[in-house]
Design an enzyme around this catalytic site. Structure first.
Site, PDB file in Angstrom:
ATOM      1  N   VAL A   1      -3.831  -5.207 -14.576  1.00  0.00           N
ATOM      2  CA  VAL A   1      -2.080  -6.402 -14.181  1.00  0.00           C
ATOM      3  C   VAL A   1      -2.546  -7.591 -15.002  1.00  0.00           C
ATOM      4  O   VAL A   1      -1.649  -8.752 -15.502  1.00  0.00           O
ATOM      5  CB  VAL A   1      -2.743  -6.790 -12.787  1.00  0.00           C
ATOM      6  CG1 VAL A   1      -2.418  -5.375 -11.472  1.00  0.00           C
ATOM      7  CG2 VAL A   1      -4.107  -7.661 -12.699  1.00  0.00           C
TER       8      VAL A   1
ATOM      9  N   LYS B   1      -0.315   8.348  12.568  1.00  0.00           N
ATOM     10  CA  LYS B   1       0.006   7.939  11.287  1.00  0.00           C
ATOM     11  C   LYS B   1       1.081   8.932  11.161  1.00  0.00           C
ATOM     12  O   LYS B   1       1.957   9.504  10.053  1.00  0.00           O
ATOM     13  CB  LYS B   1      -1.346   8.764  10.389  1.00  0.00           C
ATOM     14  CG  LYS B   1      -2.507   8.203  10.531  1.00  0.00           C
ATOM     15  CD  LYS B   1      -4.001   8.594   9.952  1.00  0.00           C
ATOM     16  CE  LYS B   1      -5.207   7.231  10.311  1.00  0.00           C
ATOM     17  NZ  LYS B   1      -6.269   8.222  10.508  1.00  0.00           N
TER      18      LYS B   1
END
Lengths: 432, 432
Positions: free
Chosen positions: B34, B206
């Site tokens: 990053v 989920k």
């Protein structure tokens, strides 16, 4: 942003036809993803007159690459023509013409990926190649997005469907290599000239690409050590079975202390290893990360439509970047030079098979040789051979350096009681 | 762009500690990705004085959420505190304060994902939740990036490690449910109150999240039909073995003709199904796409560091978006209402076990009943029971609608020759 994005397609073989079919069948899904129409405008082919399996009524076929490269309407190039030099030229020209590129060409990316990536970056263009490794398995994004925060240590891939099909047939049906290859050819899983597949070259290209992305290293194709499966005997597979081992053609990439090992070789896997269950023409990449532990990505490694889904996932990513004006920023460059491990730094277990003269004390000569070298055994199988008064011995070692194992092999061959060392293979434990 | 991105962390339990550890250990990797430092600045905890396993010398602990929510230096919130209402409030406040959010909270996302997504979009913020499903397995990005160009038809998940561990022990070691649960609790794979896991509720959450992303539908948690494993008898697992079937707690999401079926239930899988090889506490999601065919994503479903890698993959994505100024654009909304299939539209094979009175012609009464209903059998096992002059019959049907199968069960129970229907389960073939 335009209402429609036009694509230029280089190549209309198996994958190219799949791309056209996928775009035609999934227009609505694509529109929902990117907010505009996606269409193939022009296709470069060798023969315009050839009959095609896909609907190409509103697509222009051409034999002139400039019809695509110089068309200002075309923003994205899909390269699925294969081969290296011509494709390299077209992709270079496309990037220099500020067109984004999605390619399925593993040969090209393995050889010239870094060079092409640099041209892409200089032109603020995206260059993606998800389809170049393991067809429909989204492994490249899995590595560079999904596992991005981890430090990947080891990667093992079944990345060639042809050899996996052949080895499955040999293992499960007892076929000889030749018979299994013939069946693979009849079913279209192997080509008439199977060399690139069975000698491991195709897998080596994919491992070079994977190793670059997984470890942020500069890996050249020449860095990959390659052994194929054409010499594998069904006898070894049968002995493996008795020892709880299954043979696969494994691409291994291992990175520790900033040193690297990348190889493709027939390898025995423990029954409990997740890759053991990967059969027939399927591909899978097993990834071992320092924090995540064991993960595996499984799916079809080739085929028209599966490979096309990977190509089109790249195209969707390109168009999303176009909408946001952020093309050319996805690539994260290497951090390390690809320094290769030497033989004394490469550790593994090994399986080997040898013929021993049937003399009193012959076996103890073997054990003392290995004892001197500090190599211990995990498993031993001994079978009398009816012919020639020889015994066949199969040994699985504990973990040993490659250098040490090679020395052992050399000394073994020099022992008078040893008739011949028939074969040897790497062994991988349960993956932990 | 700043030289450093500051994170506010809500919760310092297992996953929170993993996040801090991962950031500390992988500073260089994160910087390489990053281009700036990534650090946790402030952590919301319940008890500041408590001893911690991780290094927190340069991190501020607080019991006041506003210390994080009102800190202009903090751009990103990681929510790993669990629970629903408090977390919902904090995430809402964070998004309204223009902070991006990565959360591992499946309960919250299953219930309020769409609502929170809308708040994120209104604030041009990212809201990511890769860690909410299958811990270290990058399945959400796999669906929304990797398989984006395909039309996903069916998804089957082993998305709860506790129940997979218990069923593996029952299947491989012949443990009773109670003994396997006890061992899972001793090893830390199951909680003291295991209800949410063993009754399938955790898996249901989920599956709701997966079904939304895979099919672009509005799926509510209530749409998921749930059956747990607490009633599963080891006898059925043993009969399954004889029939070549292995039981797993399978989350199924199936979408066709814009109609949906989402369920969690103990299911018998054919030996050749890729999910059969997923053992112990591991998770895997098998995805069947129209074009790609079969793929599978495998890995650890829980644990401190594996889950932290998923959280941090979200953070890396957020920071990359920050650098490009494109946060809040990743989410692609639903296309379809989640219309559920009715029982006559849900097809499967079924396994059932019944006790039959040992009378002449008893079995033929069963076969004629199923014959009348048009249900045929794939496999039959018959064993005499020593006690009570009953015979035990196990039958695997061919594919049949749920409605038809339920009618058959009802009529079976009414037959005088049937003593009892002991159990029945869905059966999945080889996955093709």
């Amino acid at each position: 942003m335009k209402n429609s994005v036009s694509i230029g397609l280089f190549g209309l073989g198996t994958v190219g036809s799949g791309v056209i079919q996928l775009i035609q069948n999934h227009q609505e899904e694509l529109f929902h993803q990117v907010g505009c129409d996606v269409k193939v405008k022009t296709v470069l082919v060798r023969d315009i007159e050839k009959d095609r399996d896909v609907q190409i009524a509103d697509i222009e076929l051409t034999t002139d690459p400039d019809k695509i490269l110089q068309d200002p309407e075309i923003d994205i190039i899909i390269e699925v023509m294969g081969g290296v030099e011509e494709a390299r030229q077209h992709i270079t020209d496309a990037l220099n013409a500020k067109k984004h590129v999605a390619t399925a060409n593993k040969d090209l990316i393995a050889l010239y990926g870094p060079e092409l990536q640099q041209i892409a970056t200089e032109n603020s263009c995206d260059l993606f190649y998800e389809a170049s490794v393991a067809g429909g398995v989204p492994i490249l994004r899995g590595l560079s997005d999904g596992l991005v925060s981890d430090r990947i240590q080891k990667l093992m891939g079944i990345v060639n469907g042809t050899t996996n099909y052949i080895l499955t047939k040999m293992d499960e049906d007892g076929f000889s290599y030749e018979k299994a290859l013939k069946e693979a050819q009849d079913l279209g899983f192997a080509e008439a000239d199977p060399t690139a597949d069975v000698e491991g070259l195709d897998a080596a290209r994919k491992m070079a690409i994977l190793a670059r992305l997984a470890f942020f290293t500069n890996v050249e194709l020449d860095d990959v050590e390659v052994n194929g499966i054409s010499q594998v005997a069904v006898e070894d597979l049968n002995y493996g079975k008795k020892l709880g081992l299954t043979m696969k053609l494994i691409g291994l990439a291992h990175f520790e202390n900033q040193q690297l090992e990348v190889s493709v070789q027939p390898t025995f896997l423990a029954k409990s290893h997740p890759l053991t269950a990967v059969k027939n023409e399927y591909n899978a990449i097993y990834v071992n990360g320092e924090a995540v532990g064991e993960t595996m990505f499984y799916g079809p490694g080739a085929g028209s439509l599966p490979t096309a889904t990977a190509v089109m996932s790249d195209v969707v990513a390109i168009i999303k970047n176009m909408r946001l004006g952020v093309n050319g920023h996805s690539f994260v460059g290497p951090r390390f030079e690809g320094v290769l491990k030497t033989a004394d730094q490469r550790y593994s277990q090994y399986y080997f098979r040898l013929h021993l003269k049937d003399e009193v004390g012959a076996f103890s000569k073997i054990t003392s040789l290995f004892n001197e070298l500090g190599i211990s055994f995990e498993q031993i199988l001994q079978t009398p051979l009816s012919k020639d008064e020889l015994a066949e011995i199969i040994i699985v070692t504990h973990t040993v350096s490659l250098e040490n194992f090679q020395t052992a092999l050399m000394k073994l061959r020099d022992l008078p009681v040893v008739d011949d060392v028939i074969s040897y293979y790497r062994v991988e434990g349960d993956g932990k």
